[in-house]
Design a protein around this motif. Structure first.
Motif, PDB file in Angstrom:
ATOM      1  N   GLU A   2     -52.488 -29.725 -78.016  1.00 59.92           N
ATOM      2  CA  GLU A   2     -52.398 -28.324 -78.437  1.00 59.92           C
ATOM      3  C   GLU A   2     -51.136 -28.071 -79.255  1.00 59.92           C
ATOM      4  O   GLU A   2     -51.173 -27.345 -80.246  1.00 59.92           O
ATOM      5  N   PHE A   3     -50.026 -28.670 -78.855  1.00 58.74           N
ATOM      6  CA  PHE A   3     -48.772 -28.480 -79.579  1.00 58.74           C
ATOM      7  C   PHE A   3     -48.824 -29.184 -80.930  1.00 58.74           C
ATOM      8  O   PHE A   3     -48.352 -28.659 -81.927  1.00 58.74           O
ATOM      9  N   ARG A   4     -49.406 -30.380 -80.950  1.00 58.96           N
ATOM     10  CA  ARG A   4     -49.520 -31.110 -82.212  1.00 58.96           C
ATOM     11  C   ARG A   4     -50.406 -30.358 -83.194  1.00 58.96           C
ATOM     12  O   ARG A   4     -50.187 -30.404 -84.400  1.00 58.96           O
ATOM     13  N   ALA A   5     -51.422 -29.662 -82.698  1.00 56.65           N
ATOM     14  CA  ALA A   5     -52.329 -28.890 -83.554  1.00 56.65           C
ATOM     15  C   ALA A   5     -51.782 -27.492 -83.835  1.00 56.65           C
ATOM     16  O   ALA A   5     -52.396 -26.727 -84.571  1.00 56.65           O
ATOM     17  N   GLU A   6     -50.640 -27.156 -83.229  1.00 58.04           N
ATOM     18  CA  GLU A   6     -50.009 -25.845 -83.370  1.00 58.04           C
ATOM     19  C   GLU A   6     -50.980 -24.704 -83.067  1.00 58.04           C
ATOM     20  O   GLU A   6     -51.156 -23.778 -83.851  1.00 58.04           O
ATOM     21  N   THR A   7     -51.603 -24.805 -81.901  1.00 55.24           N
ATOM     22  CA  THR A   7     -52.534 -23.772 -81.475  1.00 55.24           C
ATOM     23  C   THR A   7     -52.227 -23.342 -80.051  1.00 55.24           C
ATOM     24  O   THR A   7     -51.763 -24.141 -79.243  1.00 55.24           O
ATOM     25  N   ARG A   8     -52.499 -22.081 -79.767  1.00 49.86           N
ATOM     26  CA  ARG A   8     -52.362 -21.560 -78.403  1.00 49.86           C
ATOM     27  C   ARG A   8     -53.664 -21.749 -77.634  1.00 49.86           C
ATOM     28  O   ARG A   8     -53.727 -21.535 -76.433  1.00 49.86           O
ATOM     29  N   ASP A   9     -54.738 -22.097 -78.363  1.00 48.43           N
ATOM     30  CA  ASP A   9     -56.036 -22.306 -77.717  1.00 48.43           C
ATOM     31  C   ASP A   9     -56.034 -23.633 -76.977  1.00 48.43           C
ATOM     32  O   ASP A   9     -55.311 -24.561 -77.334  1.00 48.43           O
ATOM     33  N   ARG A  38     -50.055 -20.201 -69.726  1.00 50.26           N
ATOM     34  CA  ARG A  38     -50.104 -21.416 -70.529  1.00 50.26           C
ATOM     35  C   ARG A  38     -50.067 -21.087 -72.023  1.00 50.26           C
ATOM     36  O   ARG A  38     -49.391 -21.747 -72.804  1.00 50.26           O
ATOM     37  N   ARG A  39     -50.784 -20.043 -72.431  1.00 46.94           N
ATOM     38  CA  ARG A  39     -50.759 -19.623 -73.835  1.00 46.94           C
ATOM     39  C   ARG A  39     -49.362 -19.116 -74.233  1.00 46.94           C
ATOM     40  O   ARG A  39     -48.889 -19.395 -75.332  1.00 46.94           O
ATOM     41  N   ASP A  40     -48.710 -18.392 -73.343  1.00 46.47           N
ATOM     42  CA  ASP A  40     -47.346 -17.912 -73.610  1.00 46.47           C
ATOM     43  C   ASP A  40     -46.398 -19.097 -73.777  1.00 46.47           C
ATOM     44  O   ASP A  40     -45.575 -19.134 -74.699  1.00 46.47           O
ATOM     45  N   HIS A  41     -46.528 -20.077 -72.905  1.00 50.02           N
ATOM     46  CA  HIS A  41     -45.704 -21.286 -73.000  1.00 50.02           C
ATOM     47  C   HIS A  41     -45.969 -22.001 -74.326  1.00 50.02           C
ATOM     48  O   HIS A  41     -45.033 -22.423 -75.014  1.00 50.02           O
ATOM     49  N   ALA A  42     -47.237 -22.132 -74.704  1.00 51.64           N
ATOM     50  CA  ALA A  42     -47.586 -22.802 -75.962  1.00 51.64           C
ATOM     51  C   ALA A  42     -46.961 -22.074 -77.148  1.00 51.64           C
ATOM     52  O   ALA A  42     -46.459 -22.716 -78.078  1.00 51.64           O
ATOM     53  N   SER A  43     -46.968 -20.751 -77.122  1.00 49.10           N
ATOM     54  CA  SER A  43     -46.351 -19.978 -78.214  1.00 49.10           C
ATOM     55  C   SER A  43     -44.873 -20.304 -78.346  1.00 49.10           C
ATOM     56  O   SER A  43     -44.355 -20.453 -79.457  1.00 49.10           O
ATOM     57  N   ARG A  44     -44.206 -20.426 -77.217  1.00 47.70           N
ATOM     58  CA  ARG A  44     -42.770 -20.739 -77.232  1.00 47.70           C
ATOM     59  C   ARG A  44     -42.507 -22.151 -77.745  1.00 47.70           C
ATOM     60  O   ARG A  44     -41.580 -22.373 -78.529  1.00 47.70           O
ATOM     61  N   PRO A  49     -39.480  -9.776 -57.883  1.00 48.75           N
ATOM     62  CA  PRO A  49     -40.559 -10.215 -58.758  1.00 48.75           C
ATOM     63  C   PRO A  49     -41.368 -11.353 -58.130  1.00 48.75           C
ATOM     64  O   PRO A  49     -40.814 -12.211 -57.464  1.00 48.75           O
ATOM     65  N   SER A  50     -42.653 -11.326 -58.373  1.00 51.11           N
ATOM     66  CA  SER A  50     -43.546 -12.359 -57.843  1.00 51.11           C
ATOM     67  C   SER A  50     -43.382 -13.661 -58.610  1.00 51.11           C
ATOM     68  O   SER A  50     -43.292 -13.663 -59.834  1.00 51.11           O
ATOM     69  N   ARG A  51     -43.338 -14.769 -57.902  1.00 54.61           N
ATOM     70  CA  ARG A  51     -43.203 -16.078 -58.544  1.00 54.61           C
ATOM     71  C   ARG A  51     -44.540 -16.804 -58.611  1.00 54.61           C
ATOM     72  O   ARG A  51     -44.611 -17.935 -59.060  1.00 54.61           O
ATOM     73  N   VAL A  52     -45.604 -16.164 -58.176  1.00 55.92           N
ATOM     74  CA  VAL A  52     -46.931 -16.761 -58.216  1.00 55.92           C
ATOM     75  C   VAL A  52     -47.638 -16.267 -59.465  1.00 55.92           C
ATOM     76  O   VAL A  52     -47.733 -15.069 -59.706  1.00 55.92           O
ATOM     77  N   LEU A  53     -48.123 -17.206 -60.276  1.00 56.54           N
ATOM     78  CA  LEU A  53     -48.833 -16.822 -61.493  1.00 56.54           C
ATOM     79  C   LEU A  53     -50.159 -16.171 -61.136  1.00 56.54           C
ATOM     80  O   LEU A  53     -50.923 -16.703 -60.337  1.00 56.54           O
ATOM     81  N   GLN A  54     -50.422 -15.040 -61.745  1.00 52.20           N
ATOM     82  CA  GLN A  54     -51.690 -14.355 -61.529  1.00 52.20           C
ATOM     83  C   GLN A  54     -52.730 -14.815 -62.546  1.00 52.20           C
ATOM     84  O   GLN A  54     -53.915 -14.781 -62.277  1.00 52.20           O
ATOM     85  N   ASP A  55     -52.280 -15.221 -63.731  1.00 49.43           N
ATOM     86  CA  ASP A  55     -53.187 -15.647 -64.795  1.00 49.43           C
ATOM     87  C   ASP A  55     -52.624 -16.920 -65.427  1.00 49.43           C
ATOM     88  O   ASP A  55     -51.808 -16.868 -66.333  1.00 49.43           O
ATOM     89  N   LEU A  56     -53.078 -18.058 -64.934  1.00 46.14           N
ATOM     90  CA  LEU A  56     -52.569 -19.344 -65.389  1.00 46.14           C
ATOM     91  C   LEU A  56     -52.844 -19.558 -66.881  1.00 46.14           C
ATOM     92  O   LEU A  56     -51.990 -20.044 -67.612  1.00 46.14           O
ATOM     93  N   ASP A  57     -54.028 -19.194 -67.355  1.00 46.71           N
ATOM     94  CA  ASP A  57     -54.359 -19.381 -68.767  1.00 46.71           C
ATOM     95  C   ASP A  57     -53.438 -18.559 -69.667  1.00 46.71           C
ATOM     96  O   ASP A  57     -52.977 -19.039 -70.701  1.00 46.71           O
ATOM     97  N   ALA A  58     -53.142 -17.326 -69.285  1.00 47.83           N
ATOM     98  CA  ALA A  58     -52.236 -16.484 -70.079  1.00 47.83           C
ATOM     99  C   ALA A  58     -50.824 -17.079 -70.082  1.00 47.83           C
ATOM    100  O   ALA A  58     -50.159 -17.107 -71.122  1.00 47.83           O
TER     101      ALA A  58
END
Length: 94
Positions: free
Chosen positions: A55-62, A12-18, A1-10
Motif C-alpha cells: 500500500e505504501f509503495r503504491a501510495e494509496t490509503r486503500d 489503518r488508513r490514517d496511518h497510511a496517510s501519514r 482517552p480510550s486506547r482501544v481502537l473502535q475502527d481499525l480500518d479507519a
C-alpha cells in the motif's frame, strides 16, 4: 482517552496517510522499486533496504492486502482486496 481502537480500518488508513506524507517529504529515502532506505547509524553512507508494504509503495490509503485472522487450525495470512471492494469481501491470494 480510550486506547482501544473502535475502527481499525479507519486507523489503518490514517496511518497510511501519514506514512505516504513522510515518503513524499523524503523522496531520497525511497528506492526506485518503492522500498525504503534506512541510513545505518554506525556506517556513514551505508544504506539498508527495507521491505515496504504494498500500500505504501503504491501510495494509496486503500487496502491492497488485508491481514485477517486464520480459520480454526489454519495459518493467518494476507488476503488480496479487489479494487472498490473495501476490506470485507477479501479473496485469498493463491
Amino acid at each position: 482517552p480510550s486506547r482501544v481502537l473502535q475502527d481499525l480500518d479507519a486507523a489503518r488508513r490514517d496511518h497510511a496517510s501519514r506514512v505516504i506524507e513522510v515518503r513524499r517529504r523524503h523522496p531520497e529515502m525511497v528506492a526506485r522499486t518503492g522500498h525504503e532506505w534506512l541510513k545505518l547509524p554506525n556506517n556513514p553512507g551505508l544504506l539498508a533496504k527495507l521491505v515496504t508494504r504494498d500500500e505504501f509503495r503504491a501510495e494509496t490509503r486503500d487496502f491492497i492486502y488485508k491481514q485477517t485472522p486464520a480459520a480454526s487450525g489454519a495459518k493467518a495470512g494476507r488476503r488480496f482486496v479487489p479494487a472498490g471492494r473495501g476490506g470485507d469481501s477479501a479473496q485469498a491470494v493463491r
